[in-house]
Enzyme design. Structure first.
Site, PDB file in Angstrom:
ATOM      1  N   ARG A  85     -10.449   0.070   8.220  1.00  0.00           N
ATOM      2  CA  ARG A  85      -9.859  -1.351   8.396  1.00  0.00           C
ATOM      3  C   ARG A  85     -11.028  -1.996   9.085  1.00  0.00           C
ATOM      4  O   ARG A  85     -11.026  -3.128   9.073  1.00  0.00           O
ATOM      5  CB  ARG A  85      -8.816  -1.273   9.421  1.00  0.00           C
ATOM      6  CG  ARG A  85      -7.297  -1.300   8.783  1.00  0.00           C
ATOM      7  CD  ARG A  85      -6.394  -1.157   9.884  1.00  0.00           C
ATOM      8  NE  ARG A  85      -5.035  -1.903   9.620  1.00  0.00           N
ATOM      9  CZ  ARG A  85      -4.014  -1.121   9.233  1.00  0.00           C
ATOM     10  NH1 ARG A  85      -4.058   0.048   8.758  1.00  0.00           N
ATOM     11  NH2 ARG A  85      -2.917  -1.762   9.115  1.00  0.00           N
ATOM     12  N   LYS A  93       0.733  -1.146   0.002  1.00  0.00           N
ATOM     13  CA  LYS A  93      -0.171   0.040   0.068  1.00  0.00           C
ATOM     14  C   LYS A  93       0.681   1.325  -0.056  1.00  0.00           C
ATOM     15  O   LYS A  93       0.514   2.074  -0.753  1.00  0.00           O
ATOM     16  CB  LYS A  93      -0.985   0.038   1.277  1.00  0.00           C
ATOM     17  CG  LYS A  93      -1.922  -1.138   1.283  1.00  0.00           C
ATOM     18  CD  LYS A  93      -2.722  -0.947   2.377  1.00  0.00           C
ATOM     19  CE  LYS A  93      -2.173  -1.088   3.941  1.00  0.00           C
ATOM     20  NZ  LYS A  93      -1.429  -2.509   4.090  1.00  0.00           N
ATOM     21  N   ARG A 129      10.895  -1.071  11.713  1.00  0.00           N
ATOM     22  CA  ARG A 129       9.688  -0.938  12.474  1.00  0.00           C
ATOM     23  C   ARG A 129       9.293  -1.765  13.442  1.00  0.00           C
ATOM     24  O   ARG A 129       9.733  -3.203  13.157  1.00  0.00           O
ATOM     25  CB  ARG A 129       8.414  -0.936  11.459  1.00  0.00           C
ATOM     26  CG  ARG A 129       8.187   0.567  11.168  1.00  0.00           C
ATOM     27  CD  ARG A 129       6.989   0.585   9.875  1.00  0.00           C
ATOM     28  NE  ARG A 129       5.871  -0.168  10.170  1.00  0.00           N
ATOM     29  CZ  ARG A 129       4.708  -0.291   9.526  1.00  0.00           C
ATOM     30  NH1 ARG A 129       4.662   0.161   8.557  1.00  0.00           N
ATOM     31  NH2 ARG A 129       3.493  -0.808   9.839  1.00  0.00           N
ATOM     32  N   ARG A 133      -0.302  -9.439  13.095  1.00  0.00           N
ATOM     33  CA  ARG A 133      -0.905  -8.423  12.274  1.00  0.00           C
ATOM     34  C   ARG A 133      -1.682  -8.922  11.165  1.00  0.00           C
ATOM     35  O   ARG A 133      -2.755  -8.405  10.939  1.00  0.00           O
ATOM     36  CB  ARG A 133       0.562  -7.475  11.933  1.00  0.00           C
ATOM     37  CG  ARG A 133       0.965  -6.591  12.687  1.00  0.00           C
ATOM     38  CD  ARG A 133       2.163  -5.869  12.172  1.00  0.00           C
ATOM     39  NE  ARG A 133       1.945  -4.762  11.277  1.00  0.00           N
ATOM     40  CZ  ARG A 133       2.946  -4.727  10.180  1.00  0.00           C
ATOM     41  NH1 ARG A 133       4.218  -5.160  10.640  1.00  0.00           N
ATOM     42  NH2 ARG A 133       2.685  -3.914   9.378  1.00  0.00           N
ATOM     43  N   ARG A 157      11.524  -5.428   5.394  1.00  0.00           N
ATOM     44  CA  ARG A 157      11.373  -4.118   4.977  1.00  0.00           C
ATOM     45  C   ARG A 157      12.243  -3.186   5.918  1.00  0.00           C
ATOM     46  O   ARG A 157      12.618  -3.478   7.112  1.00  0.00           O
ATOM     47  CB  ARG A 157       9.940  -3.664   5.265  1.00  0.00           C
ATOM     48  CG  ARG A 157       9.707  -2.368   5.209  1.00  0.00           C
ATOM     49  CD  ARG A 157       8.183  -1.728   5.080  1.00  0.00           C
ATOM     50  NE  ARG A 157       7.527  -2.338   6.213  1.00  0.00           N
ATOM     51  CZ  ARG A 157       6.417  -2.110   6.384  1.00  0.00           C
ATOM     52  NH1 ARG A 157       5.245  -1.536   5.467  1.00  0.00           N
ATOM     53  NH2 ARG A 157       5.487  -2.863   7.653  1.00  0.00           N
TER      54      ARG A 157
HETATM   55  P1  AP5 Z   1       4.842  -1.381   1.887  1.00  0.00           P
HETATM   56  O1  AP5 Z   1       4.439  -0.838   0.759  1.00  0.00           O
HETATM   57  O2  AP5 Z   1       5.399  -0.734   3.085  1.00  0.00           O
HETATM   58  O3  AP5 Z   1       3.385  -2.362   2.334  1.00  0.00           O
HETATM   59  P2  AP5 Z   1       2.126  -1.761   3.293  1.00  0.00           P
HETATM   60  O4  AP5 Z   1       1.008  -2.501   2.573  1.00  0.00           O
HETATM   61  O5  AP5 Z   1       2.285  -0.290   3.255  1.00  0.00           O
HETATM   62  O6  AP5 Z   1       2.373  -2.423   4.819  1.00  0.00           O
HETATM   63  P3  AP5 Z   1       2.238  -1.844   6.114  1.00  0.00           P
HETATM   64  O7  AP5 Z   1       3.035  -2.777   7.071  1.00  0.00           O
HETATM   65  O8  AP5 Z   1       2.492  -0.327   6.233  1.00  0.00           O
HETATM   66  O9  AP5 Z   1       0.904  -1.994   6.211  1.00  0.00           O
HETATM   67  P4  AP5 Z   1       0.164  -1.908   7.688  1.00  0.00           P
HETATM   68  O10 AP5 Z   1      -1.407  -1.648   7.171  1.00  0.00           O
HETATM   69  O11 AP5 Z   1       0.316  -3.157   8.602  1.00  0.00           O
HETATM   70  O12 AP5 Z   1       0.534  -0.991   8.376  1.00  0.00           O
HETATM   71  P5  AP5 Z   1       0.159   0.854   8.858  1.00  0.00           P
HETATM   72  O13 AP5 Z   1       1.186   1.545   8.664  1.00  0.00           O
HETATM   73  O14 AP5 Z   1      -1.120   0.940   8.057  1.00  0.00           O
HETATM   74  O15 AP5 Z   1       5.596  -2.677   1.478  1.00  0.00           O
HETATM   75  C1  AP5 Z   1       5.904  -3.841   2.401  1.00  0.00           C
HETATM   76  C2  AP5 Z   1       7.312  -4.144   2.028  1.00  0.00           C
HETATM   77  O16 AP5 Z   1       7.333  -5.123   0.734  1.00  0.00           O
HETATM   78  C3  AP5 Z   1       8.414  -3.345   1.865  1.00  0.00           C
HETATM   79  O17 AP5 Z   1       9.878  -3.853   2.264  1.00  0.00           O
HETATM   80  C4  AP5 Z   1       8.572  -3.152   0.216  1.00  0.00           C
HETATM   81  O18 AP5 Z   1       9.540  -2.703  -0.370  1.00  0.00           O
HETATM   82  C5  AP5 Z   1       8.085  -4.488  -0.316  1.00  0.00           C
HETATM   83  N1  AP5 Z   1       7.273  -4.454  -1.417  1.00  0.00           N
HETATM   84  C6  AP5 Z   1       6.617  -3.704  -1.747  1.00  0.00           C
HETATM   85  N2  AP5 Z   1       5.878  -4.016  -3.161  1.00  0.00           N
HETATM   86  C7  AP5 Z   1       6.580  -4.999  -3.421  1.00  0.00           C
HETATM   87  C8  AP5 Z   1       6.309  -5.949  -4.568  1.00  0.00           C
HETATM   88  N3  AP5 Z   1       5.521  -5.783  -5.683  1.00  0.00           N
HETATM   89  N4  AP5 Z   1       7.288  -6.879  -4.745  1.00  0.00           N
HETATM   90  C9  AP5 Z   1       8.030  -7.191  -3.493  1.00  0.00           C
HETATM   91  N5  AP5 Z   1       8.102  -6.535  -2.520  1.00  0.00           N
HETATM   92  C10 AP5 Z   1       7.581  -5.462  -2.484  1.00  0.00           C
HETATM   93  O19 AP5 Z   1      -0.627   0.405  10.370  1.00  0.00           O
HETATM   94  C11 AP5 Z   1       0.423   0.033  11.453  1.00  0.00           C
HETATM   95  C12 AP5 Z   1      -0.527  -0.180  12.547  1.00  0.00           C
HETATM   96  O20 AP5 Z   1      -1.171   1.172  12.887  1.00  0.00           O
HETATM   97  C13 AP5 Z   1      -1.519  -1.086  12.551  1.00  0.00           C
HETATM   98  O21 AP5 Z   1      -0.879  -2.661  12.815  1.00  0.00           O
HETATM   99  C14 AP5 Z   1      -2.437  -0.679  13.783  1.00  0.00           C
HETATM  100  O22 AP5 Z   1      -1.774  -0.791  15.157  1.00  0.00           O
HETATM  101  C15 AP5 Z   1      -2.262   1.144  13.440  1.00  0.00           C
HETATM  102  N6  AP5 Z   1      -3.449   1.360  12.494  1.00  0.00           N
HETATM  103  C16 AP5 Z   1      -3.328   2.001  11.470  1.00  0.00           C
HETATM  104  N7  AP5 Z   1      -4.423   2.170  10.837  1.00  0.00           N
HETATM  105  C17 AP5 Z   1      -5.388   1.611  11.422  1.00  0.00           C
HETATM  106  C18 AP5 Z   1      -6.649   1.699  11.415  1.00  0.00           C
HETATM  107  N8  AP5 Z   1      -7.144   2.188  10.361  1.00  0.00           N
HETATM  108  N9  AP5 Z   1      -7.651   1.036  12.427  1.00  0.00           N
HETATM  109  C19 AP5 Z   1      -6.902   0.645  13.511  1.00  0.00           C
HETATM  110  N10 AP5 Z   1      -5.469   0.683  13.855  1.00  0.00           N
HETATM  111  C20 AP5 Z   1      -4.693   1.134  12.753  1.00  0.00           C
END
Ligand code: AP5
Length: 212
Positions: A87, A13, A152, A163, A126
């Site tokens: 979410r 994402k 992270r 997660r 990552r």
């Molecule tokens: P990346 O692009 O970073 O993936 P991502 O989908 O953004 O992953 P996140 O871990 O950031 O998502 P998340 O939903 O868990 O975290 P968030 O910050 O929202 O890519 C990941 C890796 O893959 C990288 O190394 C990249 O280089 C690689 N990659 C990318 N594309 C690729 C490809 N095509 N091929 C190979 N490799 C690739 O949330 C964090 C925390 O915040 C949650 O756990 C929760 O505690 C809280 N939170 C956030 N939003 C909410 C909500 N709405 N409700 C409740 N709690 C929330």
């Protein structure tokens, strides 16, 4: 353009959001980034910090309030991309309510599909550049020498599984919610990032219009 990007942790994402936001001239609104910024600034409630670091979801009301305020800012007037929100169904309903009050609507909800074994591998390797926010993968998109890298807290192997479980449990209801509204578009998130971008743009109809 008002885009919602959903997908499990590690589905890409954040990686896809950057290019999409540049293309459409809209800001990326990521609840995860906002919560991590508050953590860095020392303003995040201790209990929320622990929840995040252990891989749990923070309460709906906390993220709804963040989104309500952030999306009311002037830079969101042309549209915005939501990354990681909503979410849960209550979050989706709250989003629908606040957009309706502002006379706006979602153009598309994009779901990035990636199998679980790839997600674990992506997350554990990552690294993010602290200065630029650029996302790297130690194997597929290695960082340049001298990058100031961060691992992270919630990307530790023991937390990643939790997660992914939390995501699977909550999207069981969220995806059908958007499917029923005719907004959900599923995109294969496996392949090189640029290949995934091409599929995302195709799912959006290649449009660069700035609709509401
Ligand atoms: P990346 O692009 O970073 O993936 P991502 O989908 O953004 O992953 P996140 O871990 O950031 O998502 P998340 O939903 O868990 O975290 P968030 O910050 O929202 O890519 C990941 C890796 O893959 C990288 O190394 C990249 O280089 C690689 N990659 C990318 N594309 C690729 C490809 N095509 N091929 C190979 N490799 C690739 O949330 C964090 C925390 O915040 C949650 O756990 C929760 O505690 C809280 N939170 C956030 N939003 C909410 C909500 N709405 N409700 C409740 N709690 C929330």
């Amino acid at each position: 353009m008002l885009i919602v990007l959903v997908g499990p942790p590690g589905s890409g994402k954040g990686t896809q959001a950057k290019g999409l936001c540049e293309r459409y001239g809209i800001p990326q609104v990521s609840t995860g980034d906002m919560l991590r910024a508050a953590k860095k600034a020392g303003t995040l409630d201790k209990q929320l910090l622990e929840t995040m670091d252990k891989g749990g979801l923070v309460p709906d009301e906390v993220v709804i309030d963040l989104i309500d305020k952030r999306t009311d800012a002037a830079d969101c007037a042309p549209g915005f991309l939501l990354d990681g929100f909503p979410r849960t169904v209550p979050q989706a309903e709250a989003l629908g309510g606040l957009l309706a009050r502002r006379g706006r609507k979602i153009d598309a909800v994009l779901q990035l599909d990636v199998p679980r074994h790839s997600l674990e591998e992506r997350l554990i390797h990552r690294r993010t550049d602290k200065r630029t926010g650029q996302i790297y993968h130690l194997v597929y998109t290695p960082p340049p020498p001298g990058a100031d890298l961060e691992h992270r807290a919630d990307d530790k192997p023991e937390t990643v599984g939790k997660r992914l479980d939390a995501y699977e449990a909550m999207t069981a209801a969220l995806l059908p919610y958007y499917q029923a509204k005719g907004l959900l578009r599923r995109v294969d998130g496996v392949g090189k990032p640029e290949e995934v971008t091409a599929r995302v743009l195709a799912a959006l109809g290649g449009s660069s219009s700035g609709g509401e």
